[in-house]
Design an enzyme around this catalytic site. Structure first.
Site, short mmCIF file in Angstrom:
data_model
loop_
_atom_site.label_atom_id
_atom_site.label_comp_id
_atom_site.label_asym_id
_atom_site.label_seq_id
_atom_site.Cartn_x
_atom_site.Cartn_y
_atom_site.Cartn_z
N CYS A 1 -57.20 -3.27 27.63
CA CYS A 1 -56.67 -4.34 26.78
C CYS A 1 -55.16 -4.38 27.02
O CYS A 1 -54.58 -3.50 27.65
CB CYS A 1 -56.98 -4.06 25.31
SG CYS A 1 -56.20 -2.56 24.66
N HIS B 1 -51.57 3.25 20.22
CA HIS B 1 -52.19 3.40 18.91
C HIS B 1 -51.18 3.36 17.75
O HIS B 1 -51.57 3.18 16.60
CB HIS B 1 -52.93 4.75 18.82
CG HIS B 1 -53.96 4.93 19.89
ND1 HIS B 1 -53.66 5.46 21.13
CD2 HIS B 1 -55.28 4.67 19.91
CE1 HIS B 1 -54.77 5.51 21.86
NE2 HIS B 1 -55.76 5.04 21.15
N GLU C 1 -54.90 5.63 15.71
CA GLU C 1 -54.45 4.41 15.03
C GLU C 1 -54.57 4.53 13.52
O GLU C 1 -53.68 4.11 12.77
CB GLU C 1 -55.24 3.19 15.52
CG GLU C 1 -54.77 1.89 14.88
CD GLU C 1 -55.66 0.71 15.19
OE1 GLU C 1 -55.86 -0.14 14.29
OE2 GLU C 1 -56.18 0.61 16.32
N SER D 1 -63.79 5.48 21.22
CA SER D 1 -64.62 4.85 20.18
C SER D 1 -65.07 3.46 20.64
O SER D 1 -66.21 3.06 20.43
CB SER D 1 -63.82 4.71 18.88
OG SER D 1 -63.44 5.97 18.39
N SER E 1 -60.23 1.26 27.44
CA SER E 1 -59.46 2.42 27.92
C SER E 1 -59.87 2.84 29.33
O SER E 1 -59.48 3.91 29.79
CB SER E 1 -59.66 3.59 26.95
OG SER E 1 -61.04 3.87 26.78
#
Length: 300
Positions: free
Chosen positions: A12, A74, A130, A232, A275
């Site tokens: 991203c 994050h 985060e 995640s 990621s």
């Protein structure tokens, strides 16, 4: 076999930006500290480590002084910035702009909730980098909710303001929103506007990948999902793949691929988490394409 990497996968913006900052900074030095893994992918962490990126934790940060430390995408809690000032540490701040904006929103909402004796609830994974940054905006008073059992931490007689970790599932957020609304109604008998404020703070660059991924997974015979096991986002997106295509496989790299997953006539799709670096997916693609030689020998 025809092997395709989905163009919508890989980093991203926030992760890509952080890695570029790290690489640019390391051009002028042989060592740069990074607070936590810059990305949840062990192979990319190793690549950057070989260039001089040294991963540290918060305890180690307190022992450092007169150096440079990278803050990853994050984001970080206010305590990190205070430590940097006290120890004369120059922070290379690669916090994602979306995360920084959310931190500001959480801080503003927390100040309001303190006056109204309300609660900040964050839909996210406790201990996630985060989420640590977000709860830091609330003096660690925010309630982190991931599963139904976590709802027991909320006092439904008091006002609730809900936010989400930016990488969580949109579906999961709205399911949680409905459950909180039901709990407030059951407790108070009515749901007034002052009782509950839900803020969909999920990053659309991440959440919009789900519908694209569903389409991609359905049109391929086999999906190889490439992601670090710590991610995640990777776990969530892989589940989307698996729901659409039973022949979906989660791997960290090409060494985990089983040739028996494929047939010579298969259309194979490769997808990566936010990621997962593109170079790693290309490495996986080249390995799968090399399997064709084995199929050719078997058929002869």
């Amino acid at each position: 076999m025809n092997v395709t990497i989905d163009k919508n996968s890989s980093y991203c913006f926030g992760v890509e930006f952080a890695i570029k900052m790290a690489e640019d900074e390391m051009e002028g030095t042989d060592r740069l500290y990074c607070l936590g893994d810059i990305v949840h992918n062990d192979m990319e962490v190793k690549r950057l480590s070989d260039k001089g990126l040294v991963v540290i934790d918060r305890e180690e940060l307190r022992e450092l002084s007169d150096c440079k430390v990278l803050i990853r995408a994050h984001g970080e809690p206010p305590e990190t910035y205070r430590t940097a000032i006290e120890n004369n540490i120059e922070l290379i701040d690669a916090s994602c702009p979306v995360v920084l904006k959310l931190q500001h929103r959480v801080k503003t909402a927390f100040d309001k909730m303190e006056k109204e004796k309300g609660q900040i609830v964050i839909y996210g994974k406790k201990g996630h980098a985060e989420v640590i940054g977000l709860t830091g905006q609330t003096l660690e008073k925010a309630i982190v909710v991931m599963e139904d059992k976590d709802l027991e931490k909320i006092d439904f007689t008091k006002p609730v303001t809900l936010f989400s970790q930016t990488t969580k599932s949109t579906k999961g957020f709205y399911e949680l929103k409905e459950k909180i609304e039901e709990k407030i109604k059951a407790t108070k008998g009515v749901l007034n506007e002052v009782d509950f404020n839900a803020n969909d703070s999920i990053c659309r660059q991440v959440s919009n990948r789900e519908p694209q991924l569903k389409h991609f997974a359905r049109e391929k015979d086999v999906i190889i999902f490439v992601s670090g096991k710590k991610s995640s986002n990777g776990k969530a997106l892989y589940q989307v793949c698996k729901n659409e295509n039973e022949r979906s496989y989660f791997v960290e790299n090409e060494s985990e691929i089983d040739p028996n997953w494929f047939s010579p006539e298969d259309e194979v799709g490769i997808y990566g988490a936010t990621s997962t670096p593109m170079w790693l997916m290309e490495q996986v693609m080249h390995y799968i394409m090399s399997l064709e030689q084995g199929f050719a020998l078997e058929s002869n």
